[in-house]
Design an enzyme around this catalytic site. Structure first.
Site, PDB file in Angstrom:
ATOM      1  N   ALA A 262      -4.784   2.011  -1.336  1.00 17.72           N
ATOM      2  CA  ALA A 262      -4.391   1.212  -2.502  1.00 17.72           C
ATOM      3  C   ALA A 262      -4.791  -0.249  -2.317  1.00 17.72           C
ATOM      4  O   ALA A 262      -5.310  -0.893  -3.245  1.00 17.72           O
ATOM      5  CB  ALA A 262      -2.888   1.326  -2.744  1.00 17.72           C
ATOM      6  N   ASP A 263      -4.577  -0.789  -1.118  1.00 16.09           N
ATOM      7  CA  ASP A 263      -4.958  -2.176  -0.841  1.00 16.09           C
ATOM      8  C   ASP A 263      -6.470  -2.359  -0.904  1.00 16.09           C
ATOM      9  O   ASP A 263      -6.976  -3.282  -1.540  1.00 16.09           O
ATOM     10  CB  ASP A 263      -4.457  -2.581   0.545  1.00 16.09           C
ATOM     11  CG  ASP A 263      -3.014  -3.048   0.527  1.00 16.09           C
ATOM     12  OD1 ASP A 263      -2.512  -3.403  -0.551  1.00 16.09           O
ATOM     13  OD2 ASP A 263      -2.385  -3.054   1.597  1.00 16.09           O
ATOM     14  N   VAL A 264      -7.200  -1.491  -0.203  1.00 19.14           N
ATOM     15  CA  VAL A 264      -8.662  -1.613  -0.183  1.00 19.14           C
ATOM     16  C   VAL A 264      -9.228  -1.402  -1.587  1.00 19.14           C
ATOM     17  O   VAL A 264     -10.148  -2.105  -2.017  1.00 19.14           O
ATOM     18  CB  VAL A 264      -9.269  -0.618   0.818  1.00 19.14           C
ATOM     19  CG1 VAL A 264     -10.795  -0.578   0.694  1.00 19.14           C
ATOM     20  CG2 VAL A 264      -8.882  -1.010   2.249  1.00 19.14           C
TER      21      VAL A 264
ATOM     22  N   ASP B 103       0.815  -1.214   0.000  1.00 23.01           N
ATOM     23  CA  ASP B 103       0.000   0.000   0.000  1.00 23.01           C
ATOM     24  C   ASP B 103       0.851   1.268   0.000  1.00 23.01           C
ATOM     25  O   ASP B 103       0.650   2.160  -0.830  1.00 23.01           O
ATOM     26  CB  ASP B 103      -0.928  -0.008   1.213  1.00 23.01           C
ATOM     27  CG  ASP B 103      -1.884   1.168   1.208  1.00 23.01           C
ATOM     28  OD1 ASP B 103      -2.931   1.080   0.548  1.00 23.01           O
ATOM     29  OD2 ASP B 103      -1.581   2.194   1.840  1.00 23.01           O
TER      30      ASP B 103
END
Length: 412
Positions: free
Chosen positions: A168-170, A140
């Protein structure tokens, strides 16, 4: 009422946030999600502190409800054989391992789809399955820097800043789930599954769409704008006498309301502020002028004045204040679920509501290997074989099951 994804079987082989968040979204809306973790240690995020009653990291708990947990050693032939059998009988595979990792185990889309042509194979990687960086790792923080969001976040006079959430991850997880939904709909028409390929890079750039469009249109490189927008001085946070308040007057009608609330009617006729373009050109001056007025009174005063004049505003709530809001509870966005022997755990609720087929929080985040034996029994494995696989180290079992099944029954 039947949940939207009831009857859909998902196998998830993922760690940290992007893949697990995708799997959780599918599980929240009814899919039977089987999460495969490494024996011994499991998902890396299990060990990330702080812990819930010493049981698991909050990070892990936040993205792994509504799943059954299975521990397999994919470095063993038997572990891979079990994973393959599960996937060959599944509707969806979700993974966020580096490009090539599952392929080396024979768990690639091409070979799996030959046996299970209805399989939807969702791969969430750092950079996507093609291109010069396709096999490089990413996370992320890395992607917030690489894809540009760190360059537009924070104070213009300060250092680069990451967003507080793992955006970014979500985002990668959300776009993965959206891709799965579209692939399922396509399968309804064609009868065939397909590969869904997304990445932290592509999801993050998609969420930054307005900044890229602005750059392509004007040639100007956007920079950080603190608590507001790059152009509008009436769309940002201001310091009241006791705390911060966000004012979001984003059109001409709201500009008039803001001038009324601030008791500054002369601003309406000032040529420097006559329209959005002029206010943008004189942004630093107007920010200073608004700030000089707002600082004179407390938050409650400004909330009343601004709402009376139809100007959206909000205190800058800390997390503890957010979960107290009546609207949050009205929308059931705080959910509780019991962890066996550990008490109740509260977490964020389901973001999408359905009138006829709602999702629900049904299962707590699983203990490592909690459902390994249960799932293997469903696959037809006898108790003796399960115990032997555990002894070989190919699978990991929940300690509670091991204790319960300590005395195997006689053969035959």
């Amino acid at each position: 009422m039947t949940a939207p994804l009831a009857g859909i079987k998902v196998v998830e082989i993922s760690v940290a946030m992007a893949g697990p968040f995708c799997g959780m979204l599918l599980g929240d809306y009814g899919a039977d999600v089987i999460k495969i973790e490494r024996t011994g240690v499991g998902d890396d995020s299990r060990a990330w502190s702080p812990y819930f009653h010493g049981a698991m990291g909050y990070y892990y708990a936040a993205a792994n409800r509504n799943k059954r947990g299975m521990a397999l050693d994919l470095k063993t032939e038997e572990g891979v054989r079990i994973a393959r059998a599960l996937i060959e009988d599944a509707d969806v595979l979700v993974h966020n391992y580096r490009v090539g990792a599952l392929e080396r185990l024979g768990l690639d889309y091409e070979s799996l789809s030959r046996v299970n042509p209805r399989l939807i194979y969702c791969a969430i990687s750092g950079f996507g399955a093609s291109g010069p960086l396709s096999k490089e790792p990413a996370n992320d923080l890395f992607m917030q820097a690489y894809a540009g969001s760190m360059s537009i976040t924070g104070d213009p006079e300060g250092s680069p800043a990451k967003m507080g959430m793992s955006v970014a991850d979500v985002g990668g997880g959300m776009f993965g789930a959206i891709g799965v939904m579209m692939a399922l709909e396509t399968r309804h028409r064609t009868g065939r599954g397909q590969r869904v390929d997304t990445s932290l890079l592509e999801g993050h750039m998609a969420m930054l769409a307005q900044f890229f469009t602005r750059y392509f249109s004007s040639g100007e490189v956007p920079g950080p704008s603190g608590s507001g927008a790059l152009t509008s001085p009436t769309y940002r946070a201001y310091q009241a006498s006791d705390q911060w308040i966000v004012i979001s007057a984003f059109n001409q009608r709201m500009w008039k309301g803001l001038c009324a609330a601030l008791e500054q009617p002369d601003w309406l006729e000032d040529p420097r502020f006559i329209d959005p373009q002029m206010r943008s050109l004189n942004r630093p001056l107007l920010i200073q002028m608004i700030g000089d007025v707002v600082i004179k009174h407390p938050l409650a005063y400004w909330e009343k004045r601004l709402k009376e004049n139809d100007v959206p505003c909000s205190p800058v709530n800390t997390i503890d204040k957010v979960v107290e809001q009546p609207q949050v509870h009205a929308r059931e966005m705080v959910q509780e679920i019991e962890l066996e022997g550990l008490g109740m755990m509260a977490m964020a609720g389901l973001p999408i509501k359905f009138s006829e087929s709602p999702g629900s929080v049904r299962l707590p985040p699983p203990r490592l290997g909690q459902h390994t034996a249960e799932i293997l029994k469903e696959m037809g494995y006898p108790q003796e074989r399960i115990a032997a696989l555990a002894h070989q180290g190919a699978i990991g079992l929940d300690p509670g099951w091991v204790k319960m099944e300590a005395t195997p029954s006689s053969p035959g």
